[in-house]
Design a protein around this motif. Structure first.
Motif, PDB file in Angstrom:
ATOM      1  N   LEU A  39      38.456  73.113  35.819  1.00 33.35           N
ATOM      2  CA  LEU A  39      37.214  73.838  35.555  1.00 33.35           C
ATOM      3  C   LEU A  39      37.176  75.093  36.419  1.00 33.35           C
ATOM      4  O   LEU A  39      37.622  75.070  37.580  1.00 33.35           O
ATOM      5  CB  LEU A  39      35.999  72.963  35.886  1.00 33.35           C
ATOM      6  N   ASP A  40      36.585  76.158  35.886  1.00 30.13           N
ATOM      7  CA  ASP A  40      36.428  77.357  36.704  1.00 30.13           C
ATOM      8  C   ASP A  40      35.199  77.203  37.608  1.00 30.13           C
ATOM      9  O   ASP A  40      34.575  76.141  37.657  1.00 30.13           O
ATOM     10  CB  ASP A  40      36.329  78.616  35.831  1.00 30.13           C
ATOM     11  N   PRO A 101      34.757  73.096  52.678  1.00 28.11           N
ATOM     12  CA  PRO A 101      34.229  73.491  51.371  1.00 28.11           C
ATOM     13  C   PRO A 101      34.905  72.797  50.204  1.00 28.11           C
ATOM     14  O   PRO A 101      34.400  72.843  49.090  1.00 28.11           O
ATOM     15  CB  PRO A 101      34.490  75.003  51.329  1.00 28.11           C
ATOM     16  N   VAL A 102      36.058  72.171  50.432  1.00 24.17           N
ATOM     17  CA  VAL A 102      36.738  71.493  49.337  1.00 24.17           C
ATOM     18  C   VAL A 102      36.678  69.972  49.491  1.00 24.17           C
ATOM     19  O   VAL A 102      37.342  69.245  48.772  1.00 24.17           O
ATOM     20  CB  VAL A 102      38.210  71.933  49.220  1.00 24.17           C
ATOM     21  N   LYS A 103      35.852  69.484  50.413  1.00 23.68           N
ATOM     22  CA  LYS A 103      35.716  68.038  50.566  1.00 23.68           C
ATOM     23  C   LYS A 103      34.997  67.469  49.357  1.00 23.68           C
ATOM     24  O   LYS A 103      33.982  67.987  48.925  1.00 23.68           O
ATOM     25  CB  LYS A 103      34.942  67.700  51.841  1.00 23.68           C
ATOM     26  N   SER A 104      35.521  66.386  48.799  1.00 24.91           N
ATOM     27  CA  SER A 104      35.007  65.850  47.549  1.00 24.91           C
ATOM     28  C   SER A 104      34.095  64.652  47.803  1.00 24.91           C
ATOM     29  O   SER A 104      34.302  63.878  48.738  1.00 24.91           O
ATOM     30  CB  SER A 104      36.155  65.400  46.645  1.00 24.91           C
ATOM     31  N   LYS A 122      36.658  61.360  39.331  1.00 29.35           N
ATOM     32  CA  LYS A 122      36.779  61.920  40.675  1.00 29.35           C
ATOM     33  C   LYS A 122      36.922  63.429  40.535  1.00 29.35           C
ATOM     34  O   LYS A 122      37.668  63.908  39.681  1.00 29.35           O
ATOM     35  CB  LYS A 122      38.018  61.351  41.370  1.00 29.35           C
ATOM     36  N   VAL A 123      36.165  64.170  41.335  1.00 28.49           N
ATOM     37  CA  VAL A 123      36.300  65.626  41.293  1.00 28.49           C
ATOM     38  C   VAL A 123      36.720  66.146  42.662  1.00 28.49           C
ATOM     39  O   VAL A 123      36.364  65.579  43.697  1.00 28.49           O
ATOM     40  CB  VAL A 123      34.990  66.323  40.853  1.00 28.49           C
ATOM     41  N   SER A 124      37.496  67.204  42.651  1.00 20.79           N
ATOM     42  CA  SER A 124      37.928  67.860  43.887  1.00 20.79           C
ATOM     43  C   SER A 124      37.743  69.360  43.737  1.00 20.79           C
ATOM     44  O   SER A 124      38.209  69.954  42.761  1.00 20.79           O
ATOM     45  CB  SER A 124      39.402  67.560  44.179  1.00 20.79           C
ATOM     46  N   LYS A 125      37.056  69.969  44.695  1.00 19.26           N
ATOM     47  CA  LYS A 125      36.922  71.421  44.708  1.00 19.26           C
ATOM     48  C   LYS A 125      38.276  72.053  45.009  1.00 19.26           C
ATOM     49  O   LYS A 125      39.046  71.539  45.815  1.00 19.26           O
ATOM     50  CB  LYS A 125      35.906  71.856  45.769  1.00 19.26           C
ATOM     51  N   MET A 126      38.577  73.154  44.352  1.00 10.83           N
ATOM     52  CA  MET A 126      39.857  73.828  44.521  1.00 10.83           C
ATOM     53  C   MET A 126      39.663  75.122  45.319  1.00 10.83           C
ATOM     54  O   MET A 126      38.703  75.858  45.097  1.00 10.83           O
ATOM     55  CB  MET A 126      40.488  74.129  43.167  1.00 10.83           C
ATOM     56  N   THR A 132      36.522  78.889  47.414  1.00 10.54           N
ATOM     57  CA  THR A 132      36.421  77.912  46.342  1.00 10.54           C
ATOM     58  C   THR A 132      36.446  78.621  44.987  1.00 10.54           C
ATOM     59  O   THR A 132      35.656  79.532  44.740  1.00 10.54           O
ATOM     60  CB  THR A 132      35.120  77.092  46.467  1.00 10.54           C
ATOM     61  N   CYS A 133      37.350  78.203  44.133  1.00 10.12           N
ATOM     62  CA  CYS A 133      37.530  78.921  42.861  1.00 10.12           C
ATOM     63  C   CYS A 133      37.331  78.042  41.639  1.00 10.12           C
ATOM     64  O   CYS A 133      37.410  78.525  40.512  1.00 10.12           O
ATOM     65  CB  CYS A 133      38.917  79.551  42.810  1.00 10.12           C
ATOM     66  N   GLY A 134      37.091  76.767  41.829  1.00 10.97           N
ATOM     67  CA  GLY A 134      36.899  75.898  40.676  1.00 10.97           C
ATOM     68  C   GLY A 134      36.986  74.443  41.068  1.00 10.97           C
ATOM     69  O   GLY A 134      36.852  74.086  42.243  1.00 10.97           O
ATOM     70  N   THR A 135      37.206  73.588  40.081  1.00  7.76           N
ATOM     71  CA  THR A 135      37.194  72.147  40.289  1.00  7.76           C
ATOM     72  C   THR A 135      38.284  71.491  39.465  1.00  7.76           C
ATOM     73  O   THR A 135      38.546  71.891  38.334  1.00  7.76           O
ATOM     74  CB  THR A 135      35.825  71.550  39.861  1.00  7.76           C
ATOM     75  N   CYS A 136      38.916  70.489  40.039  1.00 13.08           N
ATOM     76  CA  CYS A 136      39.824  69.626  39.289  1.00 13.08           C
ATOM     77  C   CYS A 136      39.123  68.283  39.087  1.00 13.08           C
ATOM     78  O   CYS A 136      38.700  67.653  40.064  1.00 13.08           O
ATOM     79  CB  CYS A 136      41.138  69.423  40.038  1.00 13.08           C
ATOM     80  N   MET A 137      38.964  67.887  37.841  1.00 10.29           N
ATOM     81  CA  MET A 137      38.327  66.610  37.516  1.00 10.29           C
ATOM     82  C   MET A 137      39.412  65.649  37.041  1.00 10.29           C
ATOM     83  O   MET A 137      40.158  65.949  36.109  1.00 10.29           O
ATOM     84  CB  MET A 137      37.269  66.804  36.431  1.00 10.29           C
TER      85      MET A 137
END
Length: 273
Positions: A39-40, A101-104, A122-126, A132-137
């Motif tokens: 995700l962006d 800032p990327v702690k999930s 589970k989501v992780s900020k990228m 921070t530029c988006g999310t990996c789900m």
């Protein structure tokens, strides 16, 4: 003791049926192919793997009339049922103030009724060069190990929700499955539910409404807007001047209030005059 004497070692403790079951489940989970969605920064889909397409594709087509090739660029929240959107939005927007800032956040159970799946997400900020530029789900589809096979519906009816026989929850960073027959009662609080067994309790991200649709109504009865009880674990029906309550078989022998509109139904089910 002579230095040549063998050192006695304690006999290995045989695994309990519960620990064996958990190990088997964890092993099964490791064999699952996870769905992955990129995700962006605005939560719009930019890429996904084949497993995600198999779930999100039918969801988009059936709920929104959107073909699979148009999923890219969509807001991922729009692919979920209305009742699930607040939970997913909270999950995607969760941050740790003052922390990384990327702690999930912890994984949560999400229920998708089109196409009737139960996912552990589970989501992780990228993090990129500009922050921070988006999310990996990442999600696992646990539908087949938590629900009965789908029931056939009449041609003019919507498919029946698949009935639960196990409920997935996270506890101490492990995903465990609660056997439904061990559940004494469910207590709802907004989007979340406390699941109470005879000797423990667990927090679930599934709401009472989500659960009610997938429980056997002959065993699990919603006696109050905040309570579903297992009639198998009911201990005593208590009548006061203006109220009725049901004492349950958990450790606390909890007294669950019964709404006035549910009293007649409860008495009928229990065979009480």
């Amino acid at each position: 003791m002579n230095s040549k004497d063998p050192i006695a070692t304690p006999a290995p403790v045989p695994p309990t049926p519960e620990s064996r079951q958990n190990e088997t489940f964890q092993h099964k989970l490791e064999q699952f192919n996870p769905g992955m969605v990129w995700l962006d920064a605005h939560g719009h889909i930019t890429a996904f793997n084949d497993v995600a397409v198999q779930v999100l594709g039918p969801a988009g087509e059936q709920s929104l009339g959107i073909a699979q090739d148009r999923l890219l660029g969509m807001d991922v929240i729009e692919l979920h049922p209305e009742r699930s959107r607040d939970k997913l939005r909270f999950l995607l927007q969760s941050t740790e103030p003052g922390g990384c800032p990327v702690k999930s956040p912890a994984p949560v159970a999400m229920m998708i009724n089109i196409p009737d799946r139960i996912l552990m997400i589970k989501v992780s900020k990228m993090m990129g060069g500009q922050g921070t530029c988006g999310t990996c789900m990442i999600f696992y589809d646990v539908t087949d190990i938590t629900t009965e096979p789908p029931e056939l519906a009449a041609s003019n009816q919507s498919p029946m929700p698949r009935r639960l026989f196990k409920i997935p929850v996270y506890q101490k960073n492990r995903l465990i499955l609660i056997d439904l027959k061990d559940v004494v009662r469910f207590q709802g609080d907004g989007h979340y539910t406390t699941i109470v067994t005879q000797d423990d309790q667990y927090l679930s991200n599934l709401s009472l409404s989500d659960l009610e649709r997938r429980l056997d109504g002959n065993i699990y009865l919603r006696v109050h807007r905040s309570h579903i009880v297992s009639l198998h674990h009911a201990v005593e029906l208590v009548r006061a001047e203006e109220s009725v309550s049901l004492v349950m078989g958990d450790l606390q022998k909890t007294s669950v209030p019964v709404s006035r509109t549910r009293v007649a139904q409860l008495k009928e089910v229990l065979g009480v005059i």
